[in-house]
Design a protein around this motif. Structure first.
Motif, PDB file in Angstrom:
ATOM      1  N   VAL A 195       0.201  13.541   1.265  1.00 12.76           N
ATOM      2  CA  VAL A 195       0.238  12.260   1.968  1.00 12.76           C
ATOM      3  C   VAL A 195       0.826  12.499   3.357  1.00 12.76           C
ATOM      4  O   VAL A 195       1.894  13.122   3.487  1.00 12.76           O
ATOM      5  CB  VAL A 195       1.069  11.219   1.206  1.00 12.76           C
ATOM      6  N   ASP A 210      -1.828  16.579  -4.482  1.00 15.46           N
ATOM      7  CA  ASP A 210      -2.026  15.531  -3.484  1.00 15.46           C
ATOM      8  C   ASP A 210      -1.110  15.746  -2.278  1.00 15.46           C
ATOM      9  O   ASP A 210       0.036  16.193  -2.416  1.00 15.46           O
ATOM     10  CB  ASP A 210      -1.730  14.150  -4.079  1.00 15.46           C
ATOM     11  N   TYR A 252      -7.029  15.262  10.634  1.00 19.41           N
ATOM     12  CA  TYR A 252      -6.403  15.289   9.311  1.00 19.41           C
ATOM     13  C   TYR A 252      -6.968  16.415   8.449  1.00 19.41           C
ATOM     14  O   TYR A 252      -6.225  17.055   7.683  1.00 19.41           O
ATOM     15  CB  TYR A 252      -6.604  13.939   8.629  1.00 19.41           C
ATOM     16  N   GLY A 303       1.290   1.630   4.586  1.00 21.77           N
ATOM     17  CA  GLY A 303       0.324   2.569   4.029  1.00 21.77           C
ATOM     18  C   GLY A 303      -1.080   2.305   4.535  1.00 21.77           C
ATOM     19  O   GLY A 303      -1.502   1.146   4.664  1.00 21.77           O
ATOM     20  N   HIS A 304      -1.806   3.380   4.855  1.00 18.17           N
ATOM     21  CA  HIS A 304      -3.179   3.255   5.355  1.00 18.17           C
ATOM     22  C   HIS A 304      -4.040   4.321   4.687  1.00 18.17           C
ATOM     23  O   HIS A 304      -3.564   5.425   4.387  1.00 18.17           O
ATOM     24  CB  HIS A 304      -3.252   3.459   6.875  1.00 18.17           C
ATOM     25  N   VAL A 305      -5.304   3.994   4.475  1.00 21.49           N
ATOM     26  CA  VAL A 305      -6.298   4.977   4.049  1.00 21.49           C
ATOM     27  C   VAL A 305      -7.261   5.149   5.217  1.00 21.49           C
ATOM     28  O   VAL A 305      -7.970   4.206   5.599  1.00 21.49           O
ATOM     29  CB  VAL A 305      -7.047   4.530   2.782  1.00 21.49           C
ATOM     30  N   ARG A 361     -10.437   8.822   2.890  1.00 12.06           N
ATOM     31  CA  ARG A 361      -9.858   9.811   1.972  1.00 12.06           C
ATOM     32  C   ARG A 361      -8.427  10.220   2.297  1.00 12.06           C
ATOM     33  O   ARG A 361      -7.720  10.734   1.436  1.00 12.06           O
ATOM     34  CB  ARG A 361     -10.727  11.068   1.937  1.00 12.06           C
ATOM     35  N   TYR A 362      -7.958  10.019   3.514  1.00 19.81           N
ATOM     36  CA  TYR A 362      -6.627  10.508   3.897  1.00 19.81           C
ATOM     37  C   TYR A 362      -5.618   9.358   3.830  1.00 19.81           C
ATOM     38  O   TYR A 362      -5.770   8.336   4.508  1.00 19.81           O
ATOM     39  CB  TYR A 362      -6.661  11.097   5.310  1.00 19.81           C
ATOM     40  N   ARG A 363      -4.587   9.557   2.997  1.00 19.07           N
ATOM     41  CA  ARG A 363      -3.531   8.554   2.859  1.00 19.07           C
ATOM     42  C   ARG A 363      -2.430   8.846   3.890  1.00 19.07           C
ATOM     43  O   ARG A 363      -1.940   9.975   3.971  1.00 19.07           O
ATOM     44  CB  ARG A 363      -2.957   8.571   1.443  1.00 19.07           C
ATOM     45  N   PHE A 401       1.061   4.292  -2.870  1.00 19.22           N
ATOM     46  CA  PHE A 401       0.931   5.724  -2.620  1.00 19.22           C
ATOM     47  C   PHE A 401       2.057   6.490  -3.316  1.00 19.22           C
ATOM     48  O   PHE A 401       1.833   7.532  -3.957  1.00 19.22           O
ATOM     49  CB  PHE A 401       0.984   6.018  -1.120  1.00 19.22           C
ATOM     50  N   MET A 424       0.830  -1.206   0.000  1.00 24.51           N
ATOM     51  CA  MET A 424       0.000   0.000   0.000  1.00 24.51           C
ATOM     52  C   MET A 424       0.865   1.258   0.000  1.00 24.51           C
ATOM     53  O   MET A 424       0.590   2.214  -0.745  1.00 24.51           O
ATOM     54  CB  MET A 424      -0.914  -0.001   1.225  1.00 24.51           C
TER      55      MET A 424
END
Length: 663
Positions: free
Chosen positions: A557, A555, A537, A577-579, A583-585, A513, A509
């Motif tokens: 991150v 974008d 966030y 990596g997390h969502v 909507r927020y990476r 990103f 993930m």
């Protein structure tokens, strides 16, 4: 790295061009490509891991024996000075403590530390954060005392055997200090030239020395049996001095700390474990054969030494007049050599002297090798190794100069250095007993916990008594501890802005990103995680865009670093990596230092994408000095300027350096 990961996920962070990369990159500019002590340890461990080769345990025992068995050169004389006619009884008490205390402890250490790290590594694993590091540094100070006094005391006793030899005594008697300094200098010169511990040489020296001692002990016992009045006189004198056997045992227990030198060698026995061959099916995770054979090594060495200690203390006490043990006496520091000359003639005595000199000198060489291997095993991992500690020669010069100073302070006297040597030995044994007690308790082994706890109490008592009666050892140990801690902290302070992340790996993930934003300008937001709710966030994105005039179409991150143990120096980093909230990476990672982790991630992203990343911070409130201390001790503080400084140190080319923005 794990195979099967994408190239993006496996690329290590790139440091300064042509400079050192983390812990294992290229050499620093101008640094000669020589094998350092740390490299030697790593290379030896790697080779051993690959081949699982080694030597038979009895051959490796001889490598331990140059330190352990060589104490016969001075132990009987020290015992006679400390206990007088009680020396044989006190030595029996020493043997009981050795076989029932030290031996079980180090057999357990061999189980829990099969790669030669010893009891210090066991305690290191049991303690965390700065208290663990400082405790290890203190133990390293006492270990340095142990090894260094081994060098100076062995050289002093070797010079005693040379000076007191009838062929040389008239010419050399007034030059013992000079001879000792020459022996120490010769030892240092050998290491400056290059030294490789040769097990074959150790086998020859130990075999010859033990055979000669068997002859001396045999002849001594024959003379005792041939003159029964000697034993009668000894028993009568002992009874007159001490009374009944219970008083003798009680006094022996009180005298025991002065005889603790007879237990030296167990830490060395564990340190040489990687040289033990073991079984063909051994693995690094389960070296069962190596552990079994190391236990044989420790047990056999302890039994051999126990027999010699009892026999030699008995014959020297019965056959040698008390006055000859005193300072200036012919048996002072060389009781067995005195008997060899008296009962076997000058020729045999001279052979015995030179055999003793050789094994004592080789014991010093083994101790020097131990110093050179011990310090790089710990200090570089803590970020506490100054640059000169990366090379062998500067360390040899420092240790040799310190050995000169110790030899001069103690006037090359075996008796005067006995307390310092015993302190180093006893502190390490006490720490080993404590380590195995804690390990047994954690394993739920109640019986072993109680047994090892009793042994730990005995060793702690012995250590305290030795320190009270002979404080020289703890003073020297304190000097070493103070020096190591001071140099280590200054070194870590000097390396505060060094990129010390050894590698960066991105999960699937996180790699996705980075690929997504690489087509546009790469922008990261450094965020200290709080509630991690949507409002946190949303407000952060709004503030960063307003402060830095970032268009809404670009974008962003988030990057969040969690500090686990700020006392660690070097570490690998895995980025997840997390969502969040749909909507927020967010890229999350764990490290010992927030600025170093962020800098390593930025350099990694730059290298795998070919694009120059940008990262955005907020200024931290508070005193800059206080914030720097927070960074130095706890891994966080004024993150933005420190991250920029780490990047500047790691990448000298300004055009390739990731951009840091603060609003």
């Amino acid at each position: 790295m794990l195979k099967g990961m994408s190239d993006m996920a496996k690329t290590p962070p790139r440091g300064r061009q042509g400079g050192r990369q983390g812990a294992g990159g290229t050499l620093e500019p101008g640094r000669p490509e020589q094998l350092t002590a740390s490299d030697a340890v790593d290379a030896a461990d790697a080779a051993e891991s690959a081949e699982h080769q080694g030597q038979r345990w009895w051959r490796v025992m001889c490598l331990t024996g140059v330190d352990y068995f060589s104490t016969l050169g001075y132990q009987p004389g020290i015992a006679a000075l400390a206990a007088g006619l009680l020396s044989p009884i006190a030595t029996v008490v020493l043997v009981v403590v050795t076989l029932a205390g030290a031996l079980p402890v180090y057999r357990r250490v061999a189980e829990d530390s099969p790669h030669g790290e010893g009891s210090i590594a066991m305690l290191e694993r049991l303690l965390s954060f700065w208290k663990g590091k400082l405790f290890v540094l203190a133990l390293l100070g006492f270990a340095a005392t142990d090894f260094l006094i081994t060098i100076t005391l062995s050289a002093a006793d070797a010079s005693t055997h040379l000076v007191e030899n009838p062929h040389f005594t008239s010419a050399l008697h007034s030059h013992q200090l000079l001879i000792t300094l020459v022996l120490v200098a010769l030892l240092g010169a050998v290491f400056l030239k290059g030294f490789l511990e040769a097990i074959g040489v150790a086998v020859v020296l130990v075999a010859l020395y033990l055979v000669l001692n068997v002859v001396v002990v045999g002849v001594g016992l024959w003379h005792v049996l041939s003159a029964p009045h000697l034993v009668t006189d000894w028993r009568h004198g002992l009874t007159m001095e001490r009374g009944n056997v219970f008083v003798m045992i009680g006094v022996s227990l009180l005298i025991f700390p002065k005889l603790a030198l007879g237990m030296s060698g167990f830490e060395t026995g564990v340190a040489v474990m990687p040289h033990v061959q073991g079984d063909p099916g051994d693995s690094e995770e389960n070296p069962a054969g190596r552990i079994r054979d190391t236990k044989k090594l420790l047990t056999t060495a302890a039994l051999i030494m126990s027999v010699f200690l009892i026999a030699t203390s008995f014959i020297t006490t019965v056959l040698i007049p008390k006055a000859d043990f005193q300072v200036g006496g012919q048996a002072n520091g060389r009781a067995l050599a005195f008997l060899a000359h008296q009962y076997l003639g000058s020729a045999f005595g001279t052979v015995y002297d030179f055999s003793t000199i050789a094994i004592l000198w080789f014991a010093g060489a083994s101790a020097m090798a131990g110093l050179l291997n011990l310090m790089p095993r710990y200090l570089p991992r803590y970020g506490m190794a100054p640059h000169w500690a990366r090379a062998v020669r500067p360390m040899v010069l420092v240790f040799t100069l310190v050995a000169f100073l110790v030899t001069w302070i103690f006037d090359a006297s075996v008796d005067k250095q006995g307390g310092a040597y015993a302190t180093g030995v006893l502190v390490l044994m006490s720490s080993a007993a404590i380590a195995v007690t804690i390990a047994s308790r954690k394993a739920g082994q109640r019986g072993w916990t109680v047994g090892f706890g009793v042994i730990a109490v005995v060793f702690l008592y012995t250590t305290v008594v030795n320190v009270v009666e002979r404080p020289d050892g703890v003073k020297i140990g304190a000097c070493f501890i103070g020096g190591i801690v001071l140099v280590s902290l200054l070194s870590r302070l000097a390396r505060a802005f060094e990129l010390r992340v050894t590698s960066v790996e991105l999960d699937d993930m996180a790699a996705r990103f980075v690929r997504d934003i690489a087509s546009r300008r790469i922008r990261f937001i450094a965020n200290e995680p709080g509630e991690r709710d949507a409002a946190e966030y949303r407000d952060k994105v709004k503030q960063i865009r307003a402060d830095n005039d970032i268009p809404t179409e670009d974008d962003l991150v988030f990057v969040e670093v969690t500090v686990l143990d700020a006392s660690e120096f070097e570490s690998a980093v895995t980025v997840h990596g997390h969502v969040l909230h749909g909507r927020y990476r967010v890229l999350s990672l764990e490290s010992s230092s927030i600025p170093n982790a962020l800098a390593a991630l930025l350099l990694h992203v730059r290298d795998v994408t070919g694009c120059q990343p940008h990262i955005y911070f907020e200024w931290t409130e508070g005193s800059p000095f206080a914030n720097f201390l927070r960074f130095f001790l706890f891994g966080h503080g004024e993150v933005a300027p420190v991250t920029r400084e780490v990047l500047r140190e790691a990448e000298s080319d300004r055009t390739r350096r990731p951009r840091v923005h603060v609003g």
